[in-house]
Write a protein that holds these residues in place. Structure first.
Motif, PDB file in Angstrom:
ATOM      1  N   THR A 177      39.999  46.544  25.947  1.00 39.04           N
ATOM      2  CA  THR A 177      41.065  46.908  26.884  1.00 39.04           C
ATOM      3  C   THR A 177      42.181  47.657  26.176  1.00 39.04           C
TER       4      THR A 177
ATOM      5  N   PHE B 287      47.902  39.870  38.339  1.00 42.91           N
ATOM      6  CA  PHE B 287      47.764  41.323  38.296  1.00 42.91           C
ATOM      7  C   PHE B 287      46.618  41.826  39.169  1.00 42.91           C
ATOM      8  N   ASN B 288      45.984  40.935  39.890  1.00 46.62           N
ATOM      9  CA  ASN B 288      44.986  41.315  40.894  1.00 46.62           C
ATOM     10  C   ASN B 288      45.748  41.867  42.099  1.00 46.62           C
ATOM     11  N   PRO B 289      45.480  43.110  42.504  1.00 49.19           N
ATOM     12  CA  PRO B 289      46.290  43.727  43.568  1.00 49.19           C
ATOM     13  C   PRO B 289      46.242  42.983  44.897  1.00 49.19           C
TER      14      PRO B 289
ATOM     15  N   ARG C 158      48.773  40.249  44.573  1.00 51.57           N
ATOM     16  CA  ARG C 158      50.108  40.854  44.542  1.00 51.57           C
ATOM     17  C   ARG C 158      50.543  41.267  45.952  1.00 51.57           C
TER      18      ARG C 158
ATOM     19  N   ALA D 266      42.554  44.496  36.197  1.00 51.46           N
ATOM     20  CA  ALA D 266      43.761  43.679  36.075  1.00 51.46           C
ATOM     21  C   ALA D 266      44.139  43.419  34.624  1.00 51.46           C
TER      22      ALA D 266
ATOM     23  N   ARG E  59      43.779  45.450  32.099  1.00 52.09           N
ATOM     24  CA  ARG E  59      44.513  46.644  31.637  1.00 52.09           C
ATOM     25  C   ARG E  59      45.931  46.650  32.199  1.00 52.09           C
ATOM     26  N   GLU E  60      46.086  46.262  33.450  1.00 51.89           N
ATOM     27  CA  GLU E  60      47.419  46.193  34.039  1.00 51.89           C
ATOM     28  C   GLU E  60      48.293  45.184  33.294  1.00 51.89           C
ATOM     29  N   GLU E  61      47.678  44.054  32.892  1.00 54.68           N
ATOM     30  CA  GLU E  61      48.404  43.054  32.109  1.00 54.68           C
ATOM     31  C   GLU E  61      48.937  43.631  30.811  1.00 54.68           C
TER      32      GLU E  61
ATOM     33  N   GLY F 207      49.378  46.743  30.070  1.00 53.70           N
ATOM     34  CA  GLY F 207      50.376  47.758  30.373  1.00 53.70           C
ATOM     35  C   GLY F 207      51.741  47.144  30.633  1.00 53.70           C
ATOM     36  N   TYR F 208      51.741  46.038  31.359  1.00 48.39           N
ATOM     37  CA  TYR F 208      53.000  45.328  31.643  1.00 48.39           C
ATOM     38  C   TYR F 208      53.590  44.769  30.355  1.00 48.39           C
TER      39      TYR F 208
ATOM     40  N   SER G 121      55.074  47.523  28.345  1.00 51.86           N
ATOM     41  CA  SER G 121      56.301  48.011  28.974  1.00 51.86           C
ATOM     42  C   SER G 121      57.485  47.104  28.656  1.00 51.86           C
TER      43      SER G 121
END
Length: 328
Positions: free
Chosen positions: A16, A122-124, A127, A279, A281-283, A285-286, A289
């Protein structure tokens, strides 16, 4: 960033991170020399460590992902925070509430952030459910139910290390705490041992929340061999003015080949061109950030993770004793 712990999920973390522009995978750590060499070659990483303290002493490492077993989280997490590193700590935060609180306390004086990898946030779909709840669209939550069932082939090794309630129902517990903004005050659970492994294959859990809502959670880790899906995941949230139903993974895609129907995971860490997305990858990314922007973590906080751990450990105690367990 470095990774401490290179089991199957540590490798998924590496796959990831490879797709996150803001993060360079710069170091790997595991006690097994053959595994360390193989993962170093696979990911082109030169800095290879068998002792995480050596990795933490490297000033070029800004952050670490900790993917050791859940009962081996306290020492590396606290050491990393004391070294000023940003820490992505996989769930559960720890194996005891005492350890979870010690890790949380260490984070308060650290230059680095502490993020706990509760990926379902982080699962849309979840969310969007949270957004609808916050908008008041279903009124006051009065009941919740969840299902998180996976095939037996995934779990023989895992069940020698962790049971289904803390291992998987902790995801739904965390989400229910998030949705309700409440706390669990009592729990009753039962387990079923199917294969005679260290931990039982099935957990059925009930919660009562302080505000009066109730919840049921089903976690089956022994779905039959020919089960066509990687995960059967669902949640219903019933409010005084509306209902939300979440269904993920099965059957959002069906692939029929020469053996059977497959419905692979497309949400959490799907692989595309050798890199993990979804999700996870979104984690990351967060996490990046927050770390790069100097922002506090508001999702996956250690306090939230500790509350989920406390509830699931209480549920496991209930399953062992046959009694309702009260919390707090």
């Amino acid at each position: 960033m470095g990774i401490i712990g290179l089991g199957w999920f540590g490798e998924i973390h590496a796959e990831t991170i490879a797709g996150i522009p803001e993060i360079e995978l710069a170091a790997l750590c595991t006690r097994t020399p053959e595994r360390l060499a193989a993962m170093g070659e696979k990911f082109g990483v030169k800095k290879l460590f068998r002792d995480y303290n050596d990795m933490l002493a490297d000033p070029e490492i800004d952050a670490v992902s900790i993917c050791t077993m859940w009962d081996q989280h306290r020492e590396p997490a606290i050491a990393a925070l004391q070294a000023g590193k940003h820490v992505f700590l996989e769930k559960p935060i720890a194996s005891t509430v005492e350890d979870a609180r010690a890790i949380t306390e260490a984070s308060k004086g650290s230059k680095g952030i502490l993020f706990i990898g509760h990926i379902v946030r982080f699962n849309p779909r979840y969310r969007m459910a949270k957004q609808a709840i916050d908008e008041g669209r279903i009124g006051r939550i009065v009941a919740l139910s969840s299902r998180r069932n996976i095939p037996a082939a995934w779990t023989p090794t895992i069940l020698e290390k962790i049971g289904p309630i803390v291992g998987d129902a902790i995801h739904d517990t965390d989400i229910m705490l998030w949705f309700t903004g409440d706390r669990v005050v009592s729990t009753y659970a039962q387990t079923v041992d199917v294969r005679g492994l260290k931990f039982p294959d099935i957990g059925q859990t009930m919660y009562r929340f302080a505000g009066g809502a109730s919840a049921t959670l089903e976690t089956v880790w022994c779905m039959p061999e020919k089960t066509p899906f990687d995960i059967d995941e669902r949640m219903s949230i019933i409010g005084t003015e509306g209902i939300i139903h979440v269904q993920d993974t099965f059957p959002n895609i069906g692939i029929v080949d020469g053996t059977r129907l497959h419905s692979p995971d497309t949400t959490y860490w799907p692989m595309f061109n050798g890199v993990r997305g979804g999700a996870l990858r979104e984690e990351f990314g967060y996490f990046a950030s927050c770390a790069l922007g100097g922002k506090p973590v508001t999702i996956g906080t250690p306090e939230n993770a500790t509350a989920a751990l406390e509830a699931t450990l209480a549920a496991e105690e209930s399953a062992r004793t046959g009694e309702i367990v009260r919390i707090g």
